[in-house]
Structure formats: structure tokens, C-alpha cells
Scaffold this active site. Sequence first.
Site: not given
Ligand code: ADP
Length: 614
Positions: A202, A204, A426
Site C-alpha cells: 500500500g 506510504p 482561483e
Molecule cells: P507505513 O508503514 O504504511 O508507511 P506507518 O504504519 O508507519 O505507515 O504509519 C505512520 C503513522 O501514521 C502511524 O504511526 C500512525 O500514527 C499513523 N497511521 C497510519 N495509518 C493509521 C491508521 N489506520 N490508524 C491510525 N493511525 C494511523
Amino acid sequence: MDENNKPKKPIIYYYAVVMLILCLLNLFMLPQMRQAQIVKTTYDTFITEIDEDKIAEVEVQSNQILFKKTGDETVYRTGIMNDPGLTERLLEHKVKFSSEIVEQTSPWISLLVSWLFPILLATFLLRALMSRGSMGSGGSPFNLGKSNARVYKGSEQEIRFKDVAGEDEAKENLQEIVTYLHDPSKYKHIGATMPKGILLVGPPGTGKTMLAKAVAGESNVPFFSISGSEFVEMFVGMGASKVRDLFKNAKEKAPCIVFIDEIDAIGGKRNTGALSGANDEREQTLNQLLTEMDGFEGNSGVVILAATNRPESLDPALLRPGRFDRRVPVELPDLQGREEILRVHAKKVKTEKNIDYNVIARMASGASGAELANIVNEAALRAVRENRNVVSQKDLEESIEVVFAGYQKKNAILTDEEKLRVSYHEIGHALVAALQTDSAPVQKITIIPRTSGALGYTMQIEEGNHYLYTKEELENRIATLTGGRAAEEVKFGTISTGASNDIEQATKIARSMIAMYGMSDDFDMVAMATVNSRYLGGDATLACSDKTSAAIDARVIRLVRQQHAKARQLLEDHRDDLDRISRYLYEKETITGEEFMSILKEGNDMTVPAETAD
Ligand code: ADP
């Protein structure tokens, strides 16, 4: 190919080279450097100069004679001769002379200076070098080849499924893993094998890492976390041994979860025949990972989760059955998901009671979980900046713009003419959007410059979730994007650089319509482009002949031109509205969607005299 398989040099090799250089320096270079400023002469010159009273000072050493001439600071050197009359000659010519005082340095000290010191220095340098190389992975020089994976014990693992808002399908999918980790024997008993590897794919910031941690948290098992890029370190040959070490630890701690973030850093497609050293290192790491995955039993209790936002770049070998054979999509959240994520994060800050999260979620269409978390945090920071102790609706709305368009640029001063042009630009977008029935209504329009470089900003609001777009809707979006430039043409008759971003977006939509969505009569349903990184902006590569490619370009131009003409016509037909609302925005600098609509309606209801117009 052979070049790729050269054995790697062990670390001791580099150590030995540094040591050798230092010792040679000590033995040869330093004494020579000391000698460098001394001028060599012959013994007979020395004697002649004594006789001519040219010499002021002499020092007789065990293997040489050093001397200085009168009025000259240079030190001269000559060899020792069996010359018993020298002392007498020196006395006779009143030359100051002495013989060398040999200080007995302890052999220990000289050993220390000539050997131990360089060794210590080399060790120190090497340590500094290596700790820099493994920075971020917490490695020490003695940990080379160790995996450096961060290990979290089940109980330290705070994250649960309930903390991950939305993403219901992904959670449902991963729930099975949790059940398995609770009781692997149940699966063994019936003969079912769990997939060894699960790939979370998915864009980032959608919560992939969070989900992996939540699986560990729910199952209460240890969680080994490492990023793909951490495998490939400064010293070659370490990646593979890190993988080995990681799996060794994991097997000891089973049942457990191994999470490899950014697996594309090591799992990218292997290229055949290339002679690049960096790739070689990556390939060895990948091969080791494949070997390890094949080596353990499906029911060993080790579950490997990996995350990537570039699934298409992964080596097919990784995706074969028995390796990462299950894929869990972790998509950008929909409206409901966004609202839930906002609520989860808003719980961590103090907010006013009456916040309408639905409005915020609508405004933040297309935002990832990480961006939504950032929006809440920015809102809290804004509240603190303004000396309030709770976050308000306005804070959240303003922080959406901060996250998407940057901070307000306080010191950017536009000239009045520029400001008027930005207002027209705009309003051009907004008016074209509003006049086409299918376009989303406007949420907010502002001409306050942002740090991102945008001089104005029209925030469109999304009504509910949208999964499909009709051809007409896409055409209308292109028209809306060209509306800014069209308004400048209608009002000023000249155009400016302000439309570059609009041009880029409009072209992208038009190109996708023709090359990917089969929305042109000429090409029917033939795919002429493939999407590269769907999760990273979705750039497409054309997959067709040069001739077709030129034909696509021609159609893209025609499509954008048609919509541009449509937008210009709409604005010419509604010139009064354009002038009136642009003036209003020019005065106010920021107007809401409601204000916009009411001024538009006002004009249409009572045909307001054009005195407010420019
Ligand atoms: P990825 O690994 O997909 O790049 P992360 O898991 O590192 O993303 O997400 C980064 C931050 O975004 C998390 O620490 C959280 O604070 C927030 N976040 C992302 N998705 C969610 C979600 N579904 N629910 C709550 N917080 C989320």
C-alpha cells in the site's frame, strides 16, 4: 558474471591495511621528515670552513656531525671521520662544540610510542568509522553481521488492532495470523500450514508498520523489526549474515513475528548480467532471505510480515508459493476510515467538544493515515501557539492546509496586480467547478501564499466516497483545472506562470483517459500504458509504437484544448459573476465555499449592478 562472485574481503583485511600504513609511516616517514630540513655537505668543506672561521657551532653525534655557520640558521650535516685532531682544530678556531647527549628512553616508552600508540589510534579510527556505517541500526563494530533487528516483547507491544483505525479488510485478513500464533498446534493438528510470509502492500503512511505491530501485540509474541535498507550496510557481505542472524534469533524465540519494512530495498528484481557491486550485495542478501524462508517449516511459529509500496518491483522469486504468497492490501483510507483515524488521534490531544470530524475528513480527501495523524498534531501545535489549551475545529481545518499546502507565508508580499490576478485565477477554478453540475463544490478559496509556493488555493470538497469516475466527470475536472488560466485570459488578456501545477494535473488526467481508460473513440479498449508505481503517484509508461504514442499525444492535446475552450466560454458567459466574486476574494483574501455560493446565487437572483466589478 564471475566478477559478481568475487569473495568478499573480511573486516580484518581493512584493519591490517590501516595498521600497516601507520607502522610504515612511523618507521620511514617521520625520521625522514625530521632530516628533511638539514643540508648535507662533505667533510672537507666542513674542515675548510672551520679553518676559514665560518662555523659557529658544532654538535658531534654518534653517526653524524651537525653544524651551523655564523649568521646562518641552516643546519648542515656531514659524516663522521676518524679525525683525532678535530677537537683541537675546533678549540683553536673558537668554535662552540658539544657531543650528542643520548637520553636513555626506556624501551617501554619507545615501544609504546612506536607500536602501541598507532595500534590504539587505528582501533579508535576504525571504531568511529564502523559506528558511522551502522548508524541508525544501533550496531557496534562488534555487531557486524548481527541483524540489529529491534526486538519488542509481547507485553511491551502497546499497539492493538483497535489502535489501527479503518483498514477493516486488512485487519480481518491478519486476524487469522493472530489466531494461529495463539495456538500453532491447532493448525498442525489438522495439517494446515500457515503462509510463511505475508506482504503488506500500500501507499506510504497507511499503517502497514502499525498493523504488523498490532498483530504482534494481539498475539502477545516477540516482534523483530528491521528495515530492508538496514540489511545492506557499509561493509559488503554483511547483509546475508544479518539475514542469517535474524532468522536464527527468530527461530529461538518462536512463536514470533519478523517484520521487514521496505522489503523492496533488498527484494527488488535481480538483474541478469549487470556488473554492479551494490546490486551484488543486495542479491546476496535476497538469496539468503529466500534460502532462510525455504529452510524453515511452515508451522515453526515464525511469521514473516513485510511491507512495501512498490510491489511491482519485487523479484518474482519472493512471491512464489511458500514465500510471500499472501498479499494484504493496505489502501488509503476512505471517508469513514479518515474520520475514524482522526478520532483515534484526536483522543491523544485535548479538543473542544463539538468538533465535526466528518467535515475534516471530507476536506482531507486523499490523505493517508500518517498525514491525518500529522493534521491532528499540527492543530495541537497551532492551539499552543495561540495560547489556547484545547484544539478547535478551526485549528484542524487550518492544519489541513498546512499539511497539504505548507504554512502561510507571512512575508510574501504580492503586488496589488498579482493579488488581483491570483484572485481571478482561483475564482476561475471555483466558478468553472460550480457551473458544471458534476464538479465537487468548493470548500474554501484563499489567496494567502503558502510556503509550498502556491500563491492561491482552492480546496474542493468531496461528497462521499468516489470509486468510479465517468468520462464526463473527468472532462469536467480538466475544465476546472484549466479554469484558472482561462479566467486570466478573460480578464487580463495575458497569461502567467501561475498555472504550472494545473497544467501538469490536467495532462495527467487526459493522458490516463486516453491511454489507460479507453476513453477515446480512436483506440477503443486497448491498453497503451502500464502503471509503474500505483502506490507512489502512479506514473505510467507508454507501451505502444512511436506512431501510436504520437497519436496519443495529439489526442491528449485536443482533449485539454477542448476543455480549456469550454472553461473560457463558461467564464465569458458568466463574466459578471467572475468579476464580482474575484473582487470579493481580492478584498477578503479568504472566503468559504458557502460565501462563494451565496454571492454566486445573489448575482443570479437579482442581477447585481456591475459597480463592484472591475
Ligand atoms: P507505513 O508503514 O504504511 O508507511 P506507518 O504504519 O508507519 O505507515 O504509519 C505512520 C503513522 O501514521 C502511524 O504511526 C500512525 O500514527 C499513523 N497511521 C497510519 N495509518 C493509521 C491508521 N489506520 N490508524 C491510525 N493511525 C494511523
